[in-house]
Enzyme design. Sequence first.
Site, PDB file in Angstrom:
ATOM      1  N   HIS A  23       1.712   4.197  -2.745  1.00  0.00           N
ATOM      2  CA  HIS A  23       1.473   5.632  -2.852  1.00  0.00           C
ATOM      3  C   HIS A  23       2.707   6.377  -3.433  1.00  0.00           C
ATOM      4  CE1 HIS A  23      -1.942   6.666  -0.337  1.00  0.00           C
ATOM      5  NE2 HIS A  23      -1.620   5.949   0.695  1.00  0.00           N
TER       6      HIS A  23
ATOM      7  N   GLU B 100      -6.472   6.755  -1.420  1.00  0.00           N
ATOM      8  CA  GLU B 100      -6.422   5.553  -0.405  1.00  0.00           C
ATOM      9  C   GLU B 100      -6.738   4.441  -1.151  1.00  0.00           C
ATOM     10  OE1 GLU B 100      -4.603   5.159   2.203  1.00  0.00           O
ATOM     11  OE2 GLU B 100      -3.967   7.448   2.333  1.00  0.00           O
TER      12      GLU B 100
ATOM     13  N   HIS C  82       0.859  -1.249  -0.240  1.00  0.00           N
ATOM     14  CA  HIS C  82      -0.167   0.156   0.062  1.00  0.00           C
ATOM     15  C   HIS C  82       0.822   1.361  -0.164  1.00  0.00           C
ATOM     16  CE1 HIS C  82      -3.568   2.383   1.429  1.00  0.00           C
ATOM     17  NE2 HIS C  82      -2.379   3.345   2.110  1.00  0.00           N
ATOM     18  N   GLU C  83       1.807   1.334   0.679  1.00  0.00           N
ATOM     19  CA  GLU C  83       2.920   2.454   0.906  1.00  0.00           C
ATOM     20  C   GLU C  83       3.438   2.601  -0.512  1.00  0.00           C
ATOM     21  OE1 GLU C  83       2.126   4.460   3.314  1.00  0.00           O
ATOM     22  OE2 GLU C  83       1.121   3.169   4.680  1.00  0.00           O
TER      23      GLU C  83
END
Lengths: 193, 315
Positions: free
Chosen positions: B161, B236, B157-158
């Site tokens: 980003h 997100e 997830h990071e």
Amino acid sequence: MIYVLFAILVILIFWVISIYNFFVSTKTRVGASIQEIGNQLKRQSELIPNLEASAKGYLKHEKGIFDELTSARKQISSAVSSGDVNKMADAGKMLSDVLPKIQVIVESNPEIKANELVKSLMDELRDTSDKIMYARRLLIDLTADYNVKLVTFPSSVVAGIFRFEKLKGLETSEEGDKLKVTEAEAKTPKINL
Amino acid sequence: MFYILYMKNIYEVQRANKIKSFFIVTFFAVFVALATYVLVRALGIYSGYMPGNLGIVGIALFVSGISSFFGYYYSDKIVLGISGARPANRNNDFVFYTVAQNISIGAGVPVPKLYVIPDSAPNAFATGRDPKHAVICATTGLLEKLDRTELEGVIAHEISHIKNYDTRLMSVVSVMVGLIALLGDWLMRASWFGGKSDDDNRSSTSSIFLVVGIVFAILSPIIGQLIQLAISRRREYGADAGAIEITRQPSGLVSALIKISSDKEALEVANKATAHLFVSNPFKDKNQGSVGWFADLFNTHPPISERIKALKSMA
């Protein structure tokens, strides 16, 4: 009018450059991911003998596992020395199939579970086989991107000018033994209750 | 109810996300342009300095930009300084370190710098202006509570980003919100002091601009911030979908999100400036469920239940 044409020409040149760079950099990245697979396999072939040595004492009656581990190691080292990507990827897969079995044994055996060395060797092996999986996936994705751009218009024109060729990458499961169903597999399994 | 039945695959989700994100960002840009125009016109009327419209914008952009520029360029160092993080190493943080390496291989980005924040609340965040200067921080709580598959989901997830340049986008957006807030503030001050021109000097268009300008001065900083939060929430969802594209295992991120959200502790080192960076909202909302969409408007992150629903539809 001349300025408009000039502007269009400049945009066109930049576009050609960006497409050219895409092909070149993707090729490099594909090479890097193959290298990564090779490096991790080498690491595995160094780690496996250590694991065998440190776990053998605990697992005298689990001989089957060690045979699988040994044959995985042999396949890995022959794949690494052959330099063939497909063989390397298959060898990596073989180990990642054996590892969960060892993990089950380790979990069920408190004596071996307490052994720090075995634990860290298992962690390292899992990590290398994860790295191979991700590098393999990246290799497949990159080759697919590259080959799609190679045949679709308008990037195919640029590829044609600079004579970029189709990347082989990994053999997909469209061909080969994986797709064949053996007679034994086709039979309905007998279950004795 | 029909949209629940319709299962989307990762690529469709990502496409839809990109389109929605594009619309929100475009809407934001239009809004900023409009608000700036109205505020500057109104300011120009007060100051009696009409041709200087662009000059005022320039000053405001400079003031709001300079603070954000440092934030943008040194975001990694600032955030790390605030959070009291220590660099991770392979021996002490084996799982964190190797998982980050593996996910970077899968995503095709350089391995980010890794830091560990000594805090028992499980959370993680990413910062840095581009993939080459990226930083990922995880709390010790996160590393202790999650297993390897769950951690892979969070790190992926990071990393998405980082790959999507979300930190860069959010920096630009916050410069713009700062710009509107400054202009609005200046207009309010100018109207307080009355300006130098006489009432009968004003045409009807200038008085309309004045009224509209005051309304904008009051409302636009709030609206700007709400759009900023909407962009953050949309991103997100984008990072969740991107994480699944890398790991191909929605279950890992789902169970990580459940673990993180069921944890009662709030992260001590987080503040409002860094909240949008984390994998889940670092301020545990006390009023969850009771206030509904209105409270959601002010959150940097979508509700965990919504995210899990979106993730499960990709499984």
